[in-house]
Design an enzyme around this catalytic site. Sequence first.
Site, PDB file in Angstrom:
ATOM      1  N   SER A 110       0.848  -1.198   0.000  1.00 47.22           N
ATOM      2  CA  SER A 110       0.000   0.000   0.000  1.00 47.22           C
ATOM      3  C   SER A 110       0.882   1.247   0.000  1.00 47.22           C
ATOM      4  O   SER A 110       0.390   2.363  -0.175  1.00 47.22           O
ATOM      5  CB  SER A 110      -0.948   0.002   1.206  1.00 47.22           C
ATOM      6  OG  SER A 110      -0.247  -0.280   2.399  1.00 47.22           O
ATOM      7  N   ASP A 144       6.142  -6.888   2.420  1.00 44.96           N
ATOM      8  CA  ASP A 144       5.066  -7.276   1.493  1.00 44.96           C
ATOM      9  C   ASP A 144       5.662  -7.422   0.091  1.00 44.96           C
ATOM     10  O   ASP A 144       6.221  -6.465  -0.462  1.00 44.96           O
ATOM     11  CB  ASP A 144       4.011  -6.155   1.496  1.00 44.96           C
ATOM     12  CG  ASP A 144       2.637  -6.643   1.129  1.00 44.96           C
ATOM     13  OD1 ASP A 144       2.466  -7.861   0.924  1.00 44.96           O
ATOM     14  OD2 ASP A 144       1.714  -5.799   1.064  1.00 44.96           O
ATOM     15  N   GLU A 154       0.089 -12.081  -1.684  1.00 43.35           N
ATOM     16  CA  GLU A 154      -1.348 -12.208  -1.948  1.00 43.35           C
ATOM     17  C   GLU A 154      -1.637 -13.491  -2.729  1.00 43.35           C
ATOM     18  O   GLU A 154      -0.800 -13.939  -3.526  1.00 43.35           O
ATOM     19  CB  GLU A 154      -1.836 -10.991  -2.754  1.00 43.35           C
ATOM     20  CG  GLU A 154      -1.816  -9.720  -1.956  1.00 43.35           C
ATOM     21  CD  GLU A 154      -2.364  -8.516  -2.727  1.00 43.35           C
ATOM     22  OE1 GLU A 154      -2.942  -8.674  -3.820  1.00 43.35           O
ATOM     23  OE2 GLU A 154      -2.192  -7.393  -2.210  1.00 43.35           O
ATOM     24  N   GLU A 206      -8.743 -10.204   3.980  1.00 39.51           N
ATOM     25  CA  GLU A 206      -9.125  -8.826   3.646  1.00 39.51           C
ATOM     26  C   GLU A 206     -10.526  -8.765   3.045  1.00 39.51           C
ATOM     27  O   GLU A 206     -10.835  -9.476   2.082  1.00 39.51           O
ATOM     28  CB  GLU A 206      -8.108  -8.209   2.659  1.00 39.51           C
ATOM     29  CG  GLU A 206      -8.487  -6.771   2.293  1.00 39.51           C
ATOM     30  CD  GLU A 206      -7.376  -5.958   1.656  1.00 39.51           C
ATOM     31  OE1 GLU A 206      -6.234  -6.433   1.550  1.00 39.51           O
ATOM     32  OE2 GLU A 206      -7.675  -4.819   1.249  1.00 39.51           O
TER      33      GLU A 206
HETATM   34  O1  KIV Z   1      -0.276  -3.381   1.755  1.00 37.72           O
HETATM   35  C1  KIV Z   1      -1.068  -3.390   2.711  1.00 37.72           C
HETATM   36  O2  KIV Z   1      -1.309  -2.371   3.369  1.00 37.72           O
HETATM   37  C2  KIV Z   1      -1.715  -4.644   3.024  1.00 37.72           C
HETATM   38  C3  KIV Z   1      -2.715  -4.653   4.140  1.00 37.72           C
HETATM   39  C4  KIV Z   1      -3.993  -4.130   3.631  1.00 37.72           C
HETATM   40  C5  KIV Z   1      -2.873  -5.989   4.728  1.00 37.72           C
HETATM   41  O3  KIV Z   1      -1.479  -5.617   2.396  1.00 37.72           O
END
Ligand code: KIV
Length: 268
Positions: free
Chosen positions: A43, A81, A112, A176
């Site tokens: 994000s 992430d 994901e 989510e």
């Molecule tokens: O990138 C992010 O902020 C996320 C959260 C929504 C879990 O993956």
Amino acid sequence: MTIQDVLNKKKQQQKIVMLTAYDYPIASLADEAGVDIVLVGDSLANVVLGLSSTKEVGMKEMLHHTKAVVRAVKKAMIVGDMPFEAYQTRPQAAVDNAKQFMDIGCHAIKLEWFDQCPSTVEALVKAGIPVMGHVGLTPQTATDMKVQGRDANAAKRILESARLLQDKGCFSLVLECIPKELAVKITEELKIPTIGIGAGVGCDGQVLVSYDILGIVSRYQPKFSKKYADLAPLIVGAFKQYTEDVQKGNFPDDPHSFHMAPQEIQKL
Ligand code: KIV
């Protein structure tokens, strides 16, 4: 906070608190506040870099921001992430990219759900990399940012992917934007902790985007997000005051200025 600590929290029915951070100051404050997991979320794309989709952020940007977070965090677990390009375009590159997150100090990575997710998770776990899965709404590939799994068939598919990811070795799972009833079913069935965002209170933990809860960004606020502070007006107010002070010559005043000794001024 270790992987075992996170697993123990579920066993002991203690909620897991996860928050995103993308920079040194916010990561330090999150750590000081006692969150369990700091997620350097992709994000980053929309929240910090002003991009329109998380798909647009790459390894280079993610690693750059993750390094700042790693410098700040002393107690919490840090999860990096994996951006879209790191594993969805070339699943065989996932392990190499995940290793880059681990090499700079992450304790785990998150990815994901996508078609080849189970085999990719299997390869990552085999390489010794702790993996947090992510099912339900998966923004990197979603065409529509809406609640997933509202009907029984769609819910069964999400439940099945959650089971598969646990079987392949994920140590936890982000849920989510799914109905709370489905989140409860997954949470009750799985041995690994679930961390919800827009998935109701029945999950083992919760995650939110730090800038959203601080009220810093004026981006669209999803129903599940909650503003715990409204910092944007305070920040604009401070910037306005500074602008006015500079324009009127009121800043810098004497307490904010340096001086030379009188004899040095004379020599000058
Ligand atoms: O990138 C992010 O902020 C996320 C959260 C929504 C879990 O993956």
